[in-house]
Design an enzyme around this catalytic site. Structure first.
Site, mmCIF file in Angstrom:
data_model
loop_
_atom_site.group_PDB
_atom_site.id
_atom_site.type_symbol
_atom_site.label_atom_id
_atom_site.label_comp_id
_atom_site.label_asym_id
_atom_site.label_seq_id
_atom_site.Cartn_x
_atom_site.Cartn_y
_atom_site.Cartn_z
ATOM 1 N N CYS A 50 -2.662 -18.513 23.783
ATOM 2 C CA CYS A 50 -4.030 -18.889 23.449
ATOM 3 C C CYS A 50 -3.985 -20.216 22.695
ATOM 4 C CB CYS A 50 -4.692 -17.827 22.570
ATOM 5 S SG CYS A 50 -6.274 -18.374 21.911
ATOM 6 N N LYS A 85 -6.805 7.544 10.104
ATOM 7 C CA LYS A 85 -5.824 6.496 9.980
ATOM 8 C C LYS A 85 -6.166 5.623 8.774
ATOM 9 C CE LYS A 85 -3.383 3.439 12.795
ATOM 10 N NZ LYS A 85 -3.119 2.779 14.033
ATOM 11 N N CYS A 142 -8.872 -13.526 24.387
ATOM 12 C CA CYS A 142 -8.476 -13.535 22.994
ATOM 13 C C CYS A 142 -9.661 -13.100 22.144
ATOM 14 C CB CYS A 142 -8.044 -14.939 22.576
ATOM 15 S SG CYS A 142 -7.903 -15.104 20.784
ATOM 16 N N LYS A 186 -7.876 -1.008 6.489
ATOM 17 C CA LYS A 186 -8.751 -1.762 5.600
ATOM 18 C C LYS A 186 -10.192 -1.642 6.030
ATOM 19 C CE LYS A 186 -5.419 -5.108 3.938
ATOM 20 N NZ LYS A 186 -4.829 -6.423 4.157
ATOM 21 N N HIS A 202 -11.068 -16.112 19.996
ATOM 22 C CA HIS A 202 -11.622 -17.316 20.600
ATOM 23 C C HIS A 202 -12.405 -17.062 21.887
ATOM 24 C CE1 HIS A 202 -8.367 -18.720 17.960
ATOM 25 N NE2 HIS A 202 -9.180 -19.726 17.736
ATOM 26 N N HIS A 229 0.856 -1.188 0.000
ATOM 27 C CA HIS A 229 0.000 0.000 0.000
ATOM 28 C C HIS A 229 0.889 1.234 0.000
ATOM 29 C CE1 HIS A 229 1.033 0.513 4.185
ATOM 30 N NE2 HIS A 229 0.582 -0.698 4.459
ATOM 31 N N HIS A 247 4.185 1.360 2.210
ATOM 32 C CA HIS A 247 5.355 0.689 1.638
ATOM 33 C C HIS A 247 5.916 1.520 0.484
ATOM 34 C CE1 HIS A 247 2.611 -2.731 2.923
ATOM 35 N NE2 HIS A 247 3.674 -3.017 3.628
ATOM 36 N N CYS A 272 -5.491 -20.106 19.095
ATOM 37 C CA CYS A 272 -4.624 -19.527 18.070
ATOM 38 C C CYS A 272 -3.314 -20.275 17.957
ATOM 39 C CB CYS A 272 -4.297 -18.077 18.406
ATOM 40 S SG CYS A 272 -5.712 -17.016 18.610
#
Length: 526
Positions: free
Chosen positions: A127, A303, A144, A306, A147, A19, A22, A130
């Site tokens: 976790c 900011k 988490c 996505k 989860h 993006h 970078h 994960c």
RNA sequence: CGCGGGGUAGAGCAGUUGGCAGCUCGCCAGGCCCAUAACCUGGAGGUCGUCGGUUCGAAUCCGACCCCCGCAACCA
């Protein structure tokens, strides 16, 4: 001049596509690399991708892809983006390359042998869902987020790096600018971090992560992020892991070390100012000369993320503004080193003001005038010295040779200080100066009247544009080439000129044949 | 007292060895007519966040305070 110059970007983590962030780092590095090549330095520019770790395992799994396949794809998307942006990196390194991995093993073995790596314990919140450690900051109400379970405190064996051992030495070098951190605010931040928090030994390996470099003396562990990734700065220039490093003159590849500039954004400043130089000290290698930290972009005050959906990709920029437009807009978007606020509206405005109405229009009007000169059968004349025109309501005498060399001095100083945006200001000043000069000298009138001054005036304009093209080159290489072609110059010849010669007044032959080309930067309507 | 960045013209931003406050865009008026409806000149528009201090002089140095934004997440 004729020094060596080695510049790097960070290697980008392949959990997401490229993006504008970078792009910013990479374009900036490219500008500096091209600049140093232009002034005759032996230059190496390295970028690449960081591909190991639990996070990648996770993301690849989510995408339903094999690890190598997944990382190949993302790495390719970075390479594609940089090709598209005309990035001139000498090498694109991937940490999943066999060669890199072997050298990482060699280097870590060396650090292990000299006692800087020892078996310790890594403690953290684990976790089970994960299958990885979580930072406290990752948790939502202690659970988490994925989860909804409370992770348990776990501790496992991990190889640790004696970072603490190097604190005093590094702090001293940072303070003395032997290991320079720019801008100075960032240096102060690092110093206060060293002084207030000190350096603790850090975990250098993981037992439960398969996707990584195996430790040579204990293959049940893989190297943990830094221990693997940082070494790309060495393997990228061909270091084979020899200690002491074999110099280039003896068939080694270390002519470029130490790096002259590591470019990066602020999120990875801390590790680059602590772990990386400590590793180098442990290996007995020189520290990089400079870390340069640039800021973040905000998109219209927000900011970039996505979830907000305001992410700007390099491809978006190239599609709208062309390769050089994209490079220019990114490079000029903020004071290099500060955060910047950007957005499509601002980009459009800047594109039209600086590129279409500025450089583009200047070239177009100058070429058109020169064609009129030719029709009037008047030759260009390099009178070389003082020429005068009235401006600001008084008569001004410019000695263009002096003016130009002062502009070049400013330009060189600014780029040596990595003040990319300020160097662009010098170019803008030149454009402004010429627009002024044209308005004041009214070449179209001189030509119509067959005034003997017209050949000299037009030469002054075109020759100065030649200088502008040279200044533009590191920022917008294609544009520089188009300008040279318009001036009737040979691109290869211009690029192979010695810098000291190229910046002297009078490089444009008086019998040059200018050529009208397409508009450099078509104006964006609305 | 966690760390850091910032508050300067309508908008976006420059501006520290302290010395009459600048740039781009927008707006108004004029000029030019070579050029990509471009370019040039002039103008309107600012108590440089607030209060206090140092100084002949402060946007700039010092102190206090107010406000905004990053430092956690896919992300340089």
């Amino acid at each position: 001049m004729n020094k060596k110059f080695y510049i790097t970007t960070p290697i980008y983590y392949v959990n997401a596509s490229p993006h504008i962030g970078h792009t910013y780092t990479t374009v900036a590095a490219d500008i500096l690399a091209r600049y140093h090549r232009m002034i005759g330095d032996k230059t190496f520019f390295l970028t690449g991708t960081d591909e190991h770790g639990a996070r990648i395992e996770e993301v690849a799994k989510k995408a339903g892809k094999e690890l190598q396949e997944f990382t190949d794809e993302i790495a390719a998307s970075f390479q594609f983006a940089w090709d598209e942006l005309n990035i001139s990196n000498d090498r694109f390194i991937r940490t999943s390359e066999e060669g890199h991995k072997k050298v990482v093993q060699k280097a870590l073995q060396k650090m292990y042998d000299n006692g800087d790596i020892y078996l310790g314990k890594h403690e953290g919140l684990y976790c089970k869902g994960c299958e990885q450690y979580k930072n406290e900051k990752d948790l939502v109400e202690g659970k988490c987020p994925d989860h909804k379970t409370v992770p348990e405190k776990m501790s496992e064996e991990s190889y640790m790096f004696k970072l603490s051992k190097y604190k005093d030495e590094l702090l001293k070098k940072i303070k003395k600018d032997e290991f320079k951190i720019l801008p100075v605010e960032k240096k102060n931040e690092v110093i206060s971090f060293y002084e207030n928090e000190g350096l603790n030994d850090i975990s250098f390996s993981r037992k439960n992560v398969k996707w990584g470099v195996k430790l040579p003396w204990d293959e049940s562990h893989t190297a943990y992020v830094w221990s693997d990734a940082f070494l790309n700065y060495l393997t990228g220039i061909g270091w084979k892991g020899e200690i002491p490093p074999t110099p280039f003159s003896k068939g080694g590849n270390m002519e470029f070390w130490p790096a002259d500039a590591h470019l990066m954004s602020k999120d990875i400043l801390r590790v680059h100012a602590t772990i990386w130089p400590a590793m180098l000290l442990s290996l007995g290698l020189d520290l990089p000369k400079t870390l340069f930290i640039h800021g973040y972009f905000m998109i219209d005050g927000q900011k970039m993320s996505k979830s907000v959906g305001n992410v700007i990709t390099p491809n978006d920029l190239v599609k709208k503004y062309g390769v050089d437009g994209a490079r220019y807009l990114v490079a000029s978007a903020a004071v290099f080193g500060n955060d910047g606020d950007i957005g499509w509206g601002k980009f459009d405005e800047k594109y039209n003001a600086d590129l279409a109405n500025g450089i583009g229009n200047l070239l177009a009007r100058s070429i058109a005038l020169t064609e009129k000169l030719r029709e009037a059968a008047v030759e260009l004349q390099n009178k070389g010295e003082n020429f005068q025109f009235s401006i600001f309501n008084f008569q001004t005498i410019f000695n263009d040779q002096i003016l130009i060399s002062k502009n070049w001095v400013d330009y060189n100083v600014l780029l040596d200080l990595i003040q990319i945006d300020k160097a662009l200001e010098i170019i803008k000043l030149q454009v402004k100066f010429l627009d002024n000069y044209i308005t004041a000298t009214k070449p179209w009138e001189l030509i119509k009247n067959k005034d003997e001054k017209s050949g000299g005036v037009m030469y002054n304009i075109l020759e100065r544009i030649r200088h502008i093209a040279l200044m533009v080159y590191p920022f917008m290489p294609d544009t520089a080439e188009k300008i040279w072609e318009s001036l009737g110059l040979n691109v290869q010849e211009e690029m192979s000129k010695k810098f000291d010669e190229a910046i002297k007044w009078g490089g444009l032959p008086v019998d040059t044949k200018v050529k009208k080309g397409e508009a450099l930067f078509p104006r964006l309507e609305k």
